[in-house]
Design an enzyme around this catalytic site. Structure first.
Site, short mmCIF file in Angstrom:
data_model
loop_
_atom_site.label_atom_id
_atom_site.label_comp_id
_atom_site.label_asym_id
_atom_site.label_seq_id
_atom_site.Cartn_x
_atom_site.Cartn_y
_atom_site.Cartn_z
N ARG A 115 -2.59 -23.87 -0.47
CA ARG A 115 -1.45 -22.40 -0.13
C ARG A 115 -0.50 -22.88 0.88
O ARG A 115 0.76 -21.88 1.40
CB ARG A 115 -1.61 -20.67 0.51
CG ARG A 115 -2.87 -20.41 -0.54
CD ARG A 115 -3.13 -18.95 -0.56
NE ARG A 115 -4.13 -18.55 -1.61
CZ ARG A 115 -5.24 -18.54 -1.12
NH1 ARG A 115 -6.03 -19.05 -0.26
NH2 ARG A 115 -5.67 -18.21 -2.84
N LYS A 137 13.99 -27.58 -3.80
CA LYS A 137 13.48 -27.91 -4.90
C LYS A 137 12.60 -28.58 -5.05
O LYS A 137 12.58 -30.04 -4.95
CB LYS A 137 14.73 -28.03 -5.74
CG LYS A 137 16.01 -26.85 -5.83
CD LYS A 137 16.53 -27.26 -7.03
CE LYS A 137 17.28 -25.81 -7.59
NZ LYS A 137 18.76 -26.56 -8.94
N GLU A 179 25.78 -37.71 -8.36
CA GLU A 179 25.37 -37.20 -7.62
C GLU A 179 26.65 -36.81 -6.35
O GLU A 179 27.35 -35.70 -6.06
CB GLU A 179 23.78 -36.95 -6.87
CG GLU A 179 23.03 -36.78 -8.28
CD GLU A 179 22.56 -35.74 -8.61
OE1 GLU A 179 23.38 -34.47 -8.66
OE2 GLU A 179 22.04 -35.34 -9.26
N LYS A 221 26.03 -29.65 0.53
CA LYS A 221 25.10 -29.09 -0.46
C LYS A 221 23.70 -28.55 0.68
O LYS A 221 23.18 -26.31 -0.35
CB LYS A 221 23.86 -30.02 -0.46
CG LYS A 221 21.59 -29.76 -1.52
CD LYS A 221 21.37 -30.63 -2.02
CE LYS A 221 20.80 -29.50 -3.07
NZ LYS A 221 19.62 -30.29 -3.94
N GLU A 231 18.59 -20.21 -5.64
CA GLU A 231 19.46 -20.29 -6.78
C GLU A 231 19.75 -18.81 -7.15
O GLU A 231 19.77 -19.11 -9.08
CB GLU A 231 18.89 -21.61 -8.14
CG GLU A 231 20.02 -21.82 -8.84
CD GLU A 231 19.69 -22.99 -9.40
OE1 GLU A 231 19.73 -23.61 -10.29
OE2 GLU A 231 19.01 -24.14 -8.56
N ARG A 235 24.29 -21.73 -5.86
CA ARG A 235 23.75 -22.79 -6.00
C ARG A 235 23.50 -23.88 -7.60
O ARG A 235 23.66 -25.25 -7.47
CB ARG A 235 22.19 -22.63 -5.64
CG ARG A 235 21.28 -23.64 -4.97
CD ARG A 235 20.35 -24.09 -4.72
NE ARG A 235 19.44 -25.19 -4.49
CZ ARG A 235 18.38 -26.10 -3.89
NH1 ARG A 235 17.92 -24.75 -2.67
NH2 ARG A 235 17.52 -26.91 -3.33
N ASN A 239 23.91 -27.53 -10.49
CA ASN A 239 23.95 -27.87 -11.19
C ASN A 239 24.40 -29.18 -12.42
O ASN A 239 24.96 -29.08 -13.86
CB ASN A 239 22.76 -27.13 -12.37
CG ASN A 239 21.55 -27.04 -11.08
OD1 ASN A 239 20.49 -27.69 -11.10
ND2 ASN A 239 21.08 -25.58 -11.11
N HIS A 242 24.01 -31.14 -15.01
CA HIS A 242 22.50 -30.72 -15.20
C HIS A 242 21.53 -31.45 -16.52
O HIS A 242 21.07 -31.04 -17.28
CB HIS A 242 21.89 -30.34 -14.38
CG HIS A 242 21.30 -31.69 -12.95
ND1 HIS A 242 23.05 -31.93 -12.47
CD2 HIS A 242 21.05 -31.92 -12.11
CE1 HIS A 242 22.63 -32.83 -11.14
NE2 HIS A 242 21.21 -33.40 -11.13
N HIS A 246 19.92 -33.23 -18.46
CA HIS A 246 18.29 -33.00 -18.65
C HIS A 246 17.51 -33.16 -20.08
O HIS A 246 16.40 -34.12 -20.26
CB HIS A 246 17.67 -31.52 -18.53
CG HIS A 246 17.59 -31.59 -16.23
ND1 HIS A 246 17.23 -30.70 -15.73
CD2 HIS A 246 17.93 -32.68 -15.45
CE1 HIS A 246 17.32 -30.62 -14.90
NE2 HIS A 246 17.50 -31.84 -14.60
N HIS A 259 17.57 -40.80 -13.61
CA HIS A 259 18.47 -39.14 -13.74
C HIS A 259 19.96 -39.25 -13.98
O HIS A 259 20.84 -38.66 -14.06
CB HIS A 259 17.76 -39.15 -12.36
CG HIS A 259 18.46 -36.92 -11.87
ND1 HIS A 259 18.20 -36.02 -13.04
CD2 HIS A 259 18.96 -36.71 -11.47
CE1 HIS A 259 18.83 -35.04 -12.76
NE2 HIS A 259 19.37 -35.00 -11.68
#
Length: 356
Positions: A115, A137, A179, A221, A231, A235, A239, A242, A246, A259
């Site tokens: 956990r 993330k 990026e 960032k 997000e 935030r 993206n 993206h 993606h 990527h």
């Protein structure tokens, strides 16, 4: 040594940037059981140096195959099984030594093992140094979507050694620059101009220029994450590129394109959509294309991939809300917003088959 603080209350942490591992050793906190997660490409180069940072600790390592294709639930299970077999307690410190795949997967393991256990990011690619190692993330991929299974888990620290970039393949370095350029397009036209002016020094990996560039991206960032950790609003601007990117990765099969390469095309597509809406000028789109091409990044989708191929993936993107697709689009040069009124008809009109 340069430092950037990510302000998140009790989960705050420091990003330390140096040009050697020895300088980063002083930044480490309490010693404990340590498991370093890496891959066969990075480990021969840097595993021993990183192990030496943890003098007095019980240190073990686990290697996963290299590449986006291994950012999966199967790899997640393999790391979990190793930790269980070694009877690691909640005192264990996981260390992600590698690029974004290793960082994302290690963070997801850290979020779930017993956990939650602490983890440390030691990013070894430009893309992970400026982006994926910061912000918490963590995720693995699924054939139906990238990063769809994961959790928010902030690292205890991020240790960046800029010297490791000297061993990075040129294609990987270029992917990281996508990026970097993203940050300029999101909110800082002056930074975009700086990148245009410094592109030769960046390509030569001039140490001071790289350090300044990486620190700037990490600071941007960190500031955004501090204001919107999970997000819920701002935030999402990170993206940019993206949603389209993606889709390219999933369509091709993870690992065919890097990527950053997919994000580069995604940013161009977002800019083309913004141009069609009157939010960008043709000259600004040309500057975006020129800077991406200067770093040998693609600006067109893969051959044979048309807008109809993007749609199934974009409709399951994490930004979809109440059944509506949402896109991060430039609203001016160096400014962006999340837009939720883009229709399928508009997408097909802007990216008509054969014209993308």
């Amino acid at each position: 040594m340069q430092k950037v603080e990510v302000q998140l209350g009790e989960r705050s942490y420091t990003i330390s940037i140096s040009d050697n591992f020895q300088g980063l050793a002083a930044e480490l906190a309490n010693c404990r059981q340590v498991v370093i997660i890496s891959n066969p490409t990075v480990a021969p180069l840097y595993l021993q140096s990183v192990q030496q940072l943890f003098v007095g600790c019980t240190t073990q390592h686990f290697l996963l195959p290299d590449g986006e294709a291994y950012k999966t639930l199967s790899s997640f299970e393999q790391v979990m099984e190793f930790l269980l077999q070694q009877r690691m307690s909640r005192d264990v410190l996981l260390v992600a030594l590698g690029g974004g795949v290793i960082g994302d997967l290690t963070g997801f393991v850290a979020a779930c093992y017993q956990r939650g256990v602490p983890f440390l990011q030691i990013p070894t690619t430009l893309l992970s140094q400026v982006d994926s190692s910061v912000g918490g993330k963590t995720a693995v991929n699924h054939p139906l979507g990238k990063n769809m299974i994961g959790a928010f888990k902030q690292p205890a620290q991020v240790l960046i050694n800029t010297a490791v970039l000297s061993t990075l393949p040129a294609r990987e370095f270029a992917a990281g620059m996508a990026e970097v350029i993203k940050y300029a397009l999101i909110a800082d036209a002056e930074f975009f101009s700086w990148l245009e002016q410094k592109q030769q020094l960046i390509q030569q990996q001039h140490a001071a220029t790289l350090a300044e560039m990486i620190r700037y991206c990490c600071q941007m960032k960190a500031d955004i994450v501090s204001r919107d950790e999970t997000e819920q609003g701002e935030r999402a601007l990170l993206n940019l590129g993206h949603t389209f990117g993606h889709a390219i990765e999933a369509y091709l099969g993870y690992g065919e394109w890097l990527h950053g390469e997919a994000v580069a095309v995604g940013m161009v597509m977002a800019a083309e959509l913004a141009l069609s809406r009157g939010d960008l000028q043709a000259a600004e789109l040309a500057r975006i294309n020129a800077l991406l091409l200067a770093f040998s990044l693609p600006v067109k989708p893969p051959a044979g991939m048309h807008i109809r191929d993007f749609m199934p993936y974009m409709k399951t993107d994490k930004k979809v809300k109440n059944g509506s697709m949402r896109f991060v689009l430039p609203t001016a040069f160096g400014a962006t917003a999340v837009v939720d009124n883009v229709t399928e008809t508009e997408l097909f009109r802007v990216f008509a088959d054969g014209n993308n």
